[in-house]
Each structure stands twice: as C-alpha cells, then as structure tokens.
Enzyme design. Structure first.
Site, short mmCIF file in Angstrom:
data_model
loop_
_atom_site.label_atom_id
_atom_site.label_comp_id
_atom_site.label_asym_id
_atom_site.label_seq_id
_atom_site.Cartn_x
_atom_site.Cartn_y
_atom_site.Cartn_z
N GLN A 206 23.72 23.03 8.64
CA GLN A 206 24.76 25.06 9.83
C GLN A 206 25.57 24.45 9.85
O GLN A 206 25.50 24.06 11.23
CB GLN A 206 23.70 25.82 10.21
CG GLN A 206 24.34 27.16 10.69
CD GLN A 206 24.08 28.27 11.33
OE1 GLN A 206 22.66 28.29 11.80
NE2 GLN A 206 24.38 29.25 11.43
N PHE A 207 27.41 24.39 8.94
CA PHE A 207 28.04 23.28 10.22
C PHE A 207 28.77 24.41 10.07
O PHE A 207 29.28 24.49 11.38
CB PHE A 207 28.78 23.67 8.71
CG PHE A 207 29.77 24.63 7.84
CD1 PHE A 207 31.23 24.95 8.23
CD2 PHE A 207 28.77 25.33 6.60
CE1 PHE A 207 31.51 25.95 7.61
CE2 PHE A 207 29.50 26.56 6.56
CZ PHE A 207 31.10 26.67 6.80
N THR A 208 28.72 26.14 11.01
CA THR A 208 29.32 27.24 11.56
C THR A 208 28.90 26.50 12.62
O THR A 208 29.57 26.95 13.83
CB THR A 208 28.79 28.04 11.06
OG1 THR A 208 27.11 28.51 11.09
CG2 THR A 208 29.07 28.88 9.93
#
Length: 150
Positions: free
Chosen positions: A78-80
């Site tokens: 999850q890059f966010t």
C-alpha cells in the site's frame, strides 16, 4: 518502511472479482515501501511484527504474538501509507518507492516473514486494484515505521 497491523478474526483480498487471499484469524498487514528502505528495515520489521504481543492469552491479556498463536497473515502492498498531506488537498506520494525498488523489497519482506513465523504468508498483488475486507478484532490496529525504531 511503514506497516499497519490489524488483528483480525477474518480478512480477505479480492482482485477482479476473484478472492486471492483469505484468513480466519491473525494479522492483516498493509505495507508501504519508500526509496530509503533497505534489507535492514525488512529484518527489523519482520522480527518486530512476528514477536509483537497483541493476541489474548488464556486470561484475555494481550500476551501472545502471531508466531505463538499460529495465526495466519495477509500482506498487502500500500503505497498510500507514504502520502504527504501537508500542502493542499491532493496527497503527494513522492516518498513511495517506484515499483522497480518496491517490488523486490516487498517480496523479500514476505519471504522473511514466512521464515520468521514458519508458515506461508498470503498476499494481495503488488500494484493491483484490490478490495480488502476485514473484521478487526478488538479493534487492534498498530502502526510501525522503521524510521522510528524507538
């Protein structure tokens, strides 16, 4: 490297209508990787997560780790987690590692977690549009950042 750990009674990941991962108890781990992350971050994080005592013992006290309970684990990229929201209303993801850096570290983290807990780790698919469902147990949600090892 940032990780959000959620103690769950159940969790699953669905991609394009196909369920690709499902567990009935354990941890759902959302993991965000940045350019500055190294194998040292992986080693520290996997040991911390495997030994973190967030599961109830016979008296209901959080005294047991996922390793001790034999709980299952799903890891989802999850890059966010590296969103910067200081300026404006549109988050910036400039700190998140590009796929050529992030994918090898993500895969190494999963392999190291499997060794640490002695069982197969289920995953989502890096970069895919995933639907993650969970029933948080407690609720227990813990955020760990390898840049803050205090």
């Amino acid at each position: 490297m940032k990780a959000v750990l959620q103690r769950v009674t159940e969790a699953s990941v669905t991609i394009d209508g196909q369920k690709v991962a499902a567990i009935n108890g354990g941890l759902l781990i959302l993991i965000g990787i940045e350019d500055a992350d190294t194998p040292e971050d992986i080693n520290w994080l996997r040991a911390k997560i495997a030994k973190l005592r967030i599961f109830g013992d016979a008296d209901g006290v959080m005294n047991l780790s996922v390793q001790e309970t034999g709980g299952d684990i799903i890891v989802v990229s999850q890059f966010t987690l590296h969103a910067l929201t200081k300026k404006g209303n549109r988050p910036s993801y400039i700190k998140a590692a590009r796929p050529e850096v992030a994918i090898p570290l993500y895969e190494a983290f999963i392999k190291q977690m499997e060794i640490e807990v002695g069982k197969k780790i289920q995953t989502g698919q890096f970069g895919a549009d995933m639907k993650v469902a969970l029933l948080n147990d407690g609720p227990v949600t813990i955020i760990i950042d390898t840049k803050n090892k205090e």
